[in-house]
Each structure stands twice: as C-alpha cells, then as structure tokens.
Write a protein that holds these residues in place. Structure first.
Motif, PDB file in Angstrom:
ATOM      1  N   UNK A  28      68.262  67.770  60.250  1.00 41.93           N
ATOM      2  CA  UNK A  28      66.871  67.347  60.120  1.00 41.93           C
ATOM      3  C   UNK A  28      66.286  67.142  61.512  1.00 41.93           C
ATOM      4  N   UNK A  29      65.251  67.888  61.815  1.00 36.29           N
ATOM      5  CA  UNK A  29      64.570  67.781  63.103  1.00 36.29           C
ATOM      6  C   UNK A  29      63.072  67.735  62.839  1.00 36.29           C
ATOM      7  N   UNK A  30      62.419  66.702  63.349  1.00 33.54           N
ATOM      8  CA  UNK A  30      60.968  66.535  63.153  1.00 33.54           C
ATOM      9  C   UNK A  30      60.601  66.574  61.665  1.00 33.54           C
ATOM     10  N   UNK A  31      61.429  65.902  60.858  1.00 29.86           N
ATOM     11  CA  UNK A  31      61.212  65.810  59.405  1.00 29.86           C
ATOM     12  C   UNK A  31      61.296  67.152  58.691  1.00 29.86           C
ATOM     13  N   UNK A  32      61.923  68.135  59.306  1.00 29.18           N
ATOM     14  CA  UNK A  32      62.144  69.443  58.683  1.00 29.18           C
ATOM     15  C   UNK A  32      63.650  69.621  58.480  1.00 29.18           C
ATOM     16  N   UNK A  33      64.036  70.027  57.280  1.00 29.37           N
ATOM     17  CA  UNK A  33      65.445  70.184  56.934  1.00 29.37           C
ATOM     18  C   UNK A  33      65.893  71.632  57.121  1.00 29.37           C
ATOM     19  N   UNK A  34      67.099  71.773  57.651  1.00 27.90           N
ATOM     20  CA  UNK A  34      67.712  73.084  57.828  1.00 27.90           C
ATOM     21  C   UNK A  34      69.135  73.039  57.265  1.00 27.90           C
ATOM     22  N   UNK A  35      69.581  74.180  56.754  1.00 26.75           N
ATOM     23  CA  UNK A  35      70.945  74.318  56.246  1.00 26.75           C
ATOM     24  C   UNK A  35      71.527  75.613  56.810  1.00 26.75           C
ATOM     25  N   UNK A  36      72.441  75.457  57.767  1.00 28.90           N
ATOM     26  CA  UNK A  36      73.066  76.615  58.407  1.00 28.90           C
ATOM     27  C   UNK A  36      74.451  76.905  57.846  1.00 28.90           C
ATOM     28  N   UNK A  37      74.821  76.239  56.753  1.00 24.47           N
ATOM     29  CA  UNK A  37      76.164  76.408  56.200  1.00 24.47           C
ATOM     30  C   UNK A  37      76.458  77.851  55.774  1.00 24.47           C
ATOM     31  N   UNK A  38      75.458  78.662  55.343  1.00 26.59           N
ATOM     32  CA  UNK A  38      75.792  80.060  55.027  1.00 26.59           C
ATOM     33  C   UNK A  38      76.331  80.842  56.224  1.00 26.59           C
ATOM     34  N   UNK A 237      67.452  83.878  58.817  1.00 26.67           N
ATOM     35  CA  UNK A 237      66.369  83.274  58.040  1.00 26.67           C
ATOM     36  C   UNK A 237      66.584  81.783  57.827  1.00 26.67           C
ATOM     37  N   UNK A 238      67.837  81.322  57.975  1.00 30.06           N
ATOM     38  CA  UNK A 238      68.128  79.914  57.747  1.00 30.06           C
ATOM     39  C   UNK A 238      67.601  79.016  58.861  1.00 30.06           C
ATOM     40  N   UNK A 239      67.135  79.622  59.954  1.00 32.37           N
ATOM     41  CA  UNK A 239      66.546  78.847  61.051  1.00 32.37           C
ATOM     42  C   UNK A 239      65.032  78.767  60.946  1.00 32.37           C
ATOM     43  N   UNK A 240      64.458  79.352  59.903  1.00 34.07           N
ATOM     44  CA  UNK A 240      63.004  79.283  59.715  1.00 34.07           C
ATOM     45  C   UNK A 240      62.606  77.906  59.203  1.00 34.07           C
ATOM     46  N   UNK A 241      61.495  77.405  59.700  1.00 32.82           N
ATOM     47  CA  UNK A 241      61.085  76.027  59.383  1.00 32.82           C
ATOM     48  C   UNK A 241      60.864  75.817  57.893  1.00 32.82           C
ATOM     49  N   UNK A 242      60.295  76.789  57.217  1.00 38.31           N
ATOM     50  CA  UNK A 242      59.919  76.610  55.813  1.00 38.31           C
ATOM     51  C   UNK A 242      60.904  77.229  54.838  1.00 38.31           C
ATOM     52  N   UNK A 243      62.034  77.708  55.320  1.00 34.06           N
ATOM     53  CA  UNK A 243      62.961  78.393  54.408  1.00 34.06           C
ATOM     54  C   UNK A 243      63.480  77.454  53.332  1.00 34.06           C
TER      55      UNK A 243
END
Length: 329
Positions: A28-38, A237-243
């Motif tokens: 979570x960075x700047x209230x945006x969630x990311x999931x790089x587990x794939x 695509x997993x690094x996109x803010x809105x993914x």
C-alpha cells in the motif's frame, strides 16, 4: 514445557520475516493497493561483460515474494538459501589460463532471520508525473570487491505499468537452468575461440536483450552510498495504480450482475402474475381482499402446508431409525 534455546530462533523466524521482510501481496503506497504476488517464483536474468583479457558472465536469480531456497545453490557456489536475490559470476580469461567463480547475496535476510531487507517503496508518479508504477529498493546483501573488501549490496527494481503484460513474458522456470547454462557457456566458448579480436559474437548476442522479455537487467555496480546496487526493470500490469480496483470491480460485476438480473426477472414475472390475476378476479368475479389474489386459498394455506410437510419429514426420519418388533402394552 521449556523450549530449548537453540530452537527458539527457528520458531520465531516466520514472525521475524514478516516483521522485517517484504510482503509482495500486500503493498500500500499513497492509499493505493498493489499485489505483485503473481510475479513470485524463481526467475533469472544474465549479463555478460567482455574485456580485452576476459569475459565475465553473471546470472542474477531472484524471487521477490519468497526465499530462493535451493535456487541459491549452483554446484559448488552457495549464496545463502534465505536470500531473495543472488548473483553467480563466472570469469574466464580469453587465453584459457584462468577461470574463477563467485556467488554473492544481493537481497535477503541473514540466517536465523537476523538483518533486514529495509524495503523502500515509492510510486513512479512521485518521481515523474508521466510514469506509472513502483520503485522498490531492497537490501540485505554483501559484495566482495577484487581487493577483498566487503561492501553492502542491494537491489532497485522499477516495476513499470504495462496493461498488456503480466510480467512473466520471456521468463524461464528454474527447471530450465541447465539449458540456460549450456547456452551461456557455448556463447563464452565462441568468444574465447575468437580470442577477443572484435570479429566474434557481439555484446547484444551474448547479453539477455530479448525485447519480448518483461524483466530486464539494467546495471550492477557501486551506488551513491558506496554500496553495490543491482538495477532491474520489470514491466507488468500488476504495477498499474488502478489494476486492483478495476480487477475487483470486473470480478464483482461478472458474478453479481447475473444474479441481479435473474432476481429482477423473477420479481417482474411474479408481480405481473399477481397484478394480472387480481385484475381478472376483480372484473370477472367482483372479488375483494384475499380473494383478489390468484390461488388465494393456496397462498393462505402455505404456512399449514409447510408445517405438515415438516411433520411428515420428521416422522419419516424417525420411522427409518425405529426398531421393529412388538411394543409393550
């Protein structure tokens, strides 16, 4: 019961890893969630340097979501199974007089969970408003210079938003390691046969420069703080803010949309039946109250019909378990 002191660090290791490690699935960075587990799993990139006297091939093996485990061991070279990124370097003189091998950890915890990866995560938009993705800095490694002096080592991975890429394009599984090693050794042999005269294999042929590959080697060398830094670019695509948000909305819309429309259709059918039946009873028979509803008697009797059905079901179950024979009078 007392826990032996020698076992205590191993029991605490999972907790220590979570406390000082890097959770690729929950960022979570700047209230945006990311999931790089794939992007998890063991992957590798390699780089070849040529000089007038020697050729050096370095393979970088990484797993951003977990430790390397057995992948941190290549023949006699051992980097540390608790590491996340390791480098395996092979230097061979062009005249064939010498050959050296060296393994060095770049990112990861020390044995028994000591140390830290010190993750630093920054959105690329903070550095450049026209770019989207994450810049992740990890440490915990060590590199020995030619003079024998040890320096800290770490990695800077730039996860670049690319909606058309999963990030796994062109990456080989660790099971393909043997094939990869043969190809690289063959390339080094070709360069050796040419004896470095400039007419042999080019740098582009030797290096891992496949344009279709999502993970790219950028550089490895001393950084601003005098520590050695491995730089990688990773398009995904997993690094996109809105993914995360868009993917969650698409999934929820796909599941709930069908049931929503089904309920709406059923409701409209029932409502149309009741309205039309009530209108028909009113105009044809002059019905009032419950008599307006089609099959009003059946609807009024539904609670009693349900009770009778439950009672019959219970009696059937009890009867199946009762014993036969005579009963006492």
């Amino acid at each position: 019961m007392r826990i032996p002191s020698l076992l205590l660090p191993s029991l605490l290791l999972p907790g220590l890893t979570a406390a000082v490690g890097f959770d690729c699935a929950h960022i979570t960075v700047d209230n945006i969630n990311y999931d790089l587990s794939p992007l998890g799993g063991v992957h590798e990139v390699y780089h070849v340097d040529k000089t007038e006297d020697s050729i050096t091939n370095t393979t970088y093996v990484l797993n951003i979501c977990s430790i390397l485990n057995r992948a941190a061991i290549r023949g006699p070279l051992k980097c540390g199974t608790s590491k996340n990124i390791c480098g395996f370097r092979e230097t061979k003189s062009l005249d064939g007089s010498s050959e050296t091998e060296y393994a060095f950890p770049i990112v990861g915890l020390d044995p028994l969970g000591h140390g830290t990866k010190d993750p630093e995560i920054t959105r690329l938009k903070k550095l450049d408003s026209s770019r989207e993705g994450l810049l992740i800095k990890l440490s915990g490694g060590e590199y020995k210079e030619e003079g024998g002096k040890k320096k800290d080592a770490g990695a800077v991975i730039e996860f670049q938003c690319d909606p058309d890429r999963t990030g796994l394009e062109g990456l080989k599984d660790i099971q393909d390691e043997e094939v990869e090693e043969k190809a690289k050794r063959s390339a080094m042999t070709m360069a050796d046969d040419k004896n470095g005269n400039g007419n042999g294999t080019s740098d582009d042929d030797l290096n891992d420069n496949d344009p279709n590959k999502s993970l790219k080697f950028v550089s490895f060398g001393p950084g601003d703080d005098n520590s050695y830094v491995l730089k990688l670019d990773w398009r995904t695509k997993y690094a996109c803010d809105n993914y995360q948000r868009d993917n969650r909305e698409n999934q929820s819309g796909g599941h709930w949309g069908f049931f929503t429309w089904l309920l709406i259709i059923l409701f409209l059918c029932v409502a149309a039946y009741l309205i039309f039946g009530s209108w028909l009873n009113y105009n044809r028979y002059g019905a009032r109250g419950w008599d307006l509803l089609p099959h009003g008697d059946t609807i009024r009797d539904l609670p009693y019909i349900f009770q009778d059905w439950i009672r019959s079901f219970v009696n059937t179950i009890q009867g199946a378990g009762s014993r036969g024979g005579y009963s006492a009078v």
